[in-house]
Design an enzyme around this catalytic site. Structure first.
Site, PDB file in Angstrom:
ATOM      1  N   LYS A  73       0.844  -1.191   0.000  1.00 56.53           N
ATOM      2  CA  LYS A  73       0.000   0.000   0.000  1.00 56.53           C
ATOM      3  C   LYS A  73       0.882   1.245   0.000  1.00 56.53           C
ATOM      4  O   LYS A  73       1.889   1.305   0.730  1.00 56.53           O
ATOM      5  CB  LYS A  73      -0.903  -0.003   1.233  1.00 56.53           C
ATOM      6  CG  LYS A  73      -1.813   1.219   1.353  1.00 56.53           C
ATOM      7  CD  LYS A  73      -2.680   1.133   2.607  1.00 56.53           C
ATOM      8  CE  LYS A  73      -3.542   2.365   2.777  1.00 56.53           C
ATOM      9  NZ  LYS A  73      -4.415   2.295   3.971  1.00 56.53           N
ATOM     10  N   SER A 150      -8.958   3.643   3.023  1.00 55.51           N
ATOM     11  CA  SER A 150      -7.900   4.144   2.177  1.00 55.51           C
ATOM     12  C   SER A 150      -7.148   3.040   1.419  1.00 55.51           C
ATOM     13  O   SER A 150      -6.386   3.337   0.503  1.00 55.51           O
ATOM     14  CB  SER A 150      -6.890   4.928   3.028  1.00 55.51           C
ATOM     15  OG  SER A 150      -6.288   4.091   4.004  1.00 55.51           O
ATOM     16  N   SER A 174      -9.981   1.419   7.133  1.00 61.36           N
ATOM     17  CA  SER A 174      -9.351   1.409   5.817  1.00 61.36           C
ATOM     18  C   SER A 174      -8.999   0.033   5.270  1.00 61.36           C
ATOM     19  O   SER A 174      -8.635  -0.084   4.102  1.00 61.36           O
ATOM     20  CB  SER A 174      -8.090   2.282   5.826  1.00 61.36           C
ATOM     21  OG  SER A 174      -8.438   3.633   5.999  1.00 61.36           O
TER      22      SER A 174
END
Length: 498
Positions: A73, A150, A174
């Site tokens: 990520k 996210s 997230s």
């Protein structure tokens, strides 16, 4: 090649490579081919690392996931020598000189990292459309909609079959929100279970946890075995599990007492299909022999939301200050909404920040009281289906007002006029259920058990349900998830081809 590749989770791919039925290079090339096919439409991968990956796949590898393709990520999962923008123009060309600890553990597990997935600027939104990249990330189930955030890029990549599992993190939902939006499994570990260092002891005051988004429960369990454990210099050491999580899921959970609620803690609307997802889950749980009844912890939802956004404001201000220090970026390095959040963070006094943070312990006590009566707490993961791309963009008139507020440095005025409370409701009304786990440090998961269209003639979308467990009890969550996965399999459900 893709059809064969997509049939296997990470555990199965690692086994094939270990038996030399296929090479790590061949598996990597299958992943790269799939990425080349679908990523132009989905924009899940923002930073390719193909040369690094090919070199790694060609060499000797060891670990439980040796040779399995993987994506990091683009937020707090730094790989030495690779840009780490965190979704921000300010950091677009900043390159860390060392791995973050969780990345080192991913690599020690034998994973072959071939890219980084898109995240909103500083992981601040439940959608993934950072201005630093040419296009927003799209949901494979309906490319007109967001995959959430996210960890939206990670979820889109897994749902589209680029990888079976991808790195993710969760500071307010997230991992769980994009897992719910993309029909995947997402576990948020307990505070301190997975390290955040070496540059931070606790990310977002301990509210954020690293882990993965996956198709299979066993991949998440085995990955937690690989990356969990305190690092050198950690502020505290959480008690290790009694046995590996991979071993724990080999047997079903005991008969559980589960309290559930479908009411938003903010008193805001909850979509009928989000409610239906919980109803589907309660029926399945009862069929499996668990006791399920309506009940919720005695937590003041609006107060929790205010405490959460106070931390959110402060962390945004700190992230902007760090980016400025690293790169010398000016205001144009940050998105307008981020600048407003940063202004609010600079407006909050240190005393107010500390006072709000102290209230987190009250939420922990209320949830612990609930867990004296119930093993798990069940809710919808989200209150609404994934929004359409652009639906949440700031309207032009509000953009003009925001620029005026920034020019006047009128953060205190926003606080006094009640506009911050409006911002809280607007920001969290779609996803009001997930922050409780973050502020209490408890483990939680999103499980995909329900699919339904939300508009006539539209595609069926996944809806996740969230389970929250007592601190340190990932084992019960994973055992239940494995039981649900066996009773109502989701791994074979695939979104339409883009």
């Amino acid at each position: 090649m893709f059809d064969e590749y997509a049939q296997h989770d990470a555990t199965a791919l690692a086994a094939l490579i270990a038996r030399r039925e296929v090479s790590a290079t061949e598996v990597l090339e299958a992943a790269l081919a799939r990425a080349a096919e679908v990523n132009p439409a989905l924009a899940a991968i923002c930073l390719p690392m193909e040369d690094i990956a090919r070199g790694r796949a060609a060499g000797p590898l060891s670990g439980p996931f040796a040779g399995v393709p993987f994506l990091l990520k683009d937020m707090a999962q730094d790989h030495a020598g690779v840009p780490s923008p965190s979704g921000s123009r300010a950091l677009r060309h900043w390159v860390p000189d060392h791995h973050s600890e969780v990345v080192r553990r991913f690599l020690d597990a034998g994973l072959v990292v071939f890219g980084k997935t898109s995240s909103p600027e500083f992981a601040l939104k439940a959608e993934t459309a950072p201005r630093v990249w040419p296009q927003p990330t799209r949901n494979p189930w309906d490319p007109a909609r967001t995959p959430g955030g996210s960890s939206g890029g990670a979820a889109a990549a897994v749902a589209a079959g680029i990888v079976p599992v991808a790195g993710a993190s969760d500071g307010g939902g997230s991992i769980r929100i994009p897992a719910a939006y993309c029909g995947l499994f997402g576990l948020r570990p307990s505070r301190g279970r997975v390290p955040n260092g070496p540059d931070e002891a606790e990310h977002w005051e301990g509210a954020s946890s690293h882990h993965v988004i996956s198709r299979s429960v066993r991949d998440s369990a085995r990955m937690l075995d690989a990356i969990a454990g305190a690092e050198h210099g950690a502020p505290f050491v959480i008690a290790p599990p009694l046995q590996s999580w991979a071993d724990a899921i080999a047997r079903p959970p005991r008969r559980l007492r589960i309290g559930f609620s479908t009411r938003s803690p903010l008193g805001t609307p909850v979509h009928a299909q989000c409610v239906a997802a919980v109803q589907c889950a309660t029926r399945l749980l009862a069929d499996l022999g668990h006791h399920v009844e309506e009940a919720a912890p005695a937590v003041d939802g609006p107060d929790l939301a205010r405490c959460y956004v106070t931390m959110y404001f402060g962390q945004t201000a700190a992230a902007m200050a760090r980016a400025r220090a690293l790169t010398g970026a000016g205001d144009d390095g940050f998105e307008l909404e981020t600048r407003i959040l940063g202004l609010l963070g600079r407006t909050v006094s240190a005393g107010e920040y500390v006072s709000r943070h102290a209230r987190w312990n009250g939420f922990s006590h209320a949830l612990a009281d609930f867990h004296r009566r119930y093993d798990l707490y069940l809710t919808p993961t989200t209150a609404q289906p994934p929004n359409r791309i652009g639906e949440l963009d700031t309207p032009p008139d509000q953009q003009r007002l925001a620029r005026l507020v920034l020019a006047l440095r009128a953060g205190r005025l926003l606080m006094l006029t009640g506009m911050v409370d409006e911002l809280v409701e607007a920001s969290l009304s779609r996803v009001p259920f997930t922050q409780l786990s973050n502020l209490t440090g408890t483990p939680s998961m999103s499980v995909p058990l329900h699919w339904a269209a939300v508009e006539e003639g539209g595609p069926a979308l996944p809806f996740g349900v969230q389970f929250v467990a007592p601190f340190g009890d990932e084992a019960t969550l994973l055992q239940l998830a494995a039981q649900l996965e066996q009773a109502a399999p989701w791994g074979g459900r695939r979104p339409p081809e883009p």
